[in-house]
Design an enzyme around this catalytic site. Structure first.
Site, mmCIF file in Angstrom:
data_model
loop_
_atom_site.group_PDB
_atom_site.id
_atom_site.type_symbol
_atom_site.label_atom_id
_atom_site.label_comp_id
_atom_site.label_asym_id
_atom_site.label_seq_id
_atom_site.Cartn_x
_atom_site.Cartn_y
_atom_site.Cartn_z
ATOM 1 N N CYS A 1 0.868 -1.182 0.000
ATOM 2 C CA CYS A 1 0.000 0.000 0.000
ATOM 3 C C CYS A 1 0.901 1.227 0.000
ATOM 4 O O CYS A 1 2.073 1.140 -0.401
ATOM 5 C CB CYS A 1 -0.959 -0.019 1.193
ATOM 6 N N ASN B 1 2.337 1.381 4.368
ATOM 7 C CA ASN B 1 2.690 0.104 5.003
ATOM 8 C C ASN B 1 2.419 0.119 6.507
ATOM 9 O O ASN B 1 3.140 -0.508 7.283
ATOM 10 C CB ASN B 1 4.168 -0.286 4.727
ATOM 11 N N CYS C 1 -1.308 0.540 7.418
ATOM 12 C CA CYS C 1 -2.744 0.223 7.537
ATOM 13 C C CYS C 1 -3.124 -0.987 6.680
ATOM 14 O O CYS C 1 -3.305 -2.093 7.190
ATOM 15 C CB CYS C 1 -3.610 1.428 7.151
ATOM 16 N N ARG C 2 -3.259 -0.766 5.371
ATOM 17 C CA ARG C 2 -3.834 -1.818 4.522
ATOM 18 C C ARG C 2 -2.923 -3.005 4.302
ATOM 19 O O ARG C 2 -3.364 -4.157 4.433
ATOM 20 C CB ARG C 2 -4.228 -1.209 3.156
ATOM 21 N N SER C 3 -1.652 -2.760 3.948
ATOM 22 C CA SER C 3 -0.817 -3.926 3.596
ATOM 23 C C SER C 3 -0.424 -4.783 4.802
ATOM 24 O O SER C 3 -0.389 -6.010 4.671
ATOM 25 C CB SER C 3 0.395 -3.525 2.746
ATOM 26 N N ASP D 1 -7.944 3.767 0.995
ATOM 27 C CA ASP D 1 -7.036 4.196 2.062
ATOM 28 C C ASP D 1 -7.860 4.674 3.268
ATOM 29 O O ASP D 1 -8.635 5.623 3.144
ATOM 30 C CB ASP D 1 -6.191 5.343 1.489
HETATM 31 P P1 4NP Z 1 -1.744 2.678 4.195
HETATM 32 O O1 4NP Z 1 -2.376 4.036 4.808
HETATM 33 O O2 4NP Z 1 -1.220 3.060 2.830
HETATM 34 O O3 4NP Z 1 -2.911 1.767 4.128
HETATM 35 O O4 4NP Z 1 -0.670 2.250 5.148
HETATM 36 C C1 4NP Z 1 -1.663 5.233 4.866
HETATM 37 C C2 4NP Z 1 -0.818 5.467 5.919
HETATM 38 C C3 4NP Z 1 -0.145 6.669 5.993
HETATM 39 C C4 4NP Z 1 -0.321 7.626 5.012
HETATM 40 C C5 4NP Z 1 -1.167 7.372 3.949
HETATM 41 C C6 4NP Z 1 -1.847 6.175 3.875
HETATM 42 N N1 4NP Z 1 0.342 8.874 5.094
HETATM 43 O O5 4NP Z 1 0.102 9.727 4.238
HETATM 44 O O6 4NP Z 1 1.153 9.069 6.014
#
Ligand code: 4NP
Length: 165
Positions: free
Chosen positions: A7, A10, A12-14, A127
């Protein structure tokens, strides 16, 4: 078979997909054949643990998240049999970084492996980072269905149609 879930951050989703898939694989007795990992396309959260909101949502379903944030690196494109992107931004960035066409073909959207997603044409795991708690539950629902479909595709040989290049 080595699977890499990717994602943006790294956190939340992945990591959620990695942990859910590990459980699906272990429940199927396939742990000796399938390994899982996760990474992000961005570097803001390198070294960070998973987001507490993802940890809490997964824990309510008996899923434990672990690992630390890391960024996708060049070695991932040779070590992973499949790189599972959460959304189209991730997919495009990963395909752009792939060293050759064979590696680019191993980058897929995770939800392509959920037959119901394919039917609706909705293939992204949104996201949840900026949103409320429902978003984290939604991620788990989507990822759970896709990981079950992914295991079925691995078992029936349809997950990796292209030869390793
Ligand atoms: P992820 O979520 O891609 O599912 O881990 C996010 C975590 C942090 C950010 C964006 C999405 N960020 O912009 O910091």
């Amino acid at each position: 078979m080595h699977l890499l879930f990717v994602c943006l951050g790294n956190i939340c989703r992945s990591p959620t997909a990695e942990a859910v898939m590990r459980g699906v694989v272990e429940d199927a007795g396939m742990g000796h054949r399938i390994t899982v990992d996760s990474a992000g396309t961005g570097d803001w959260h390198v070294g960070s643990p998973p987001d507490p909101r993802s940890v809490a949502a997964a824990a309510r379903r008996g899923v434990a998240l672990d690992g630390r944030g890391r960024r996708v690196d060049d070695a991932d494109f040779s070590s992973a049999d499949l790189i599972l992107a959460m959304d189209r931004h991730n997919l495009e960035e990963l395909r752009g970084r792939a060293p050759d066409d064979a590696a680019a073909a191993r980058v897929r959207l995770l939800r392509e492996f959920d037959p119901e997603s394919v039917g609706t044409g909705s293939l992204e795991v949104p996201d949840p980072y900026q949103g409320g708690p429902d978003g984290f539950e939604h991620v788990l629902d989507l990822v759970d269905a896709a990981c079950r479909g992914l295991l079925r595709a691995i078992e029936d040989g349809s997950a990796t149609p292209t030869a390793r290049g």
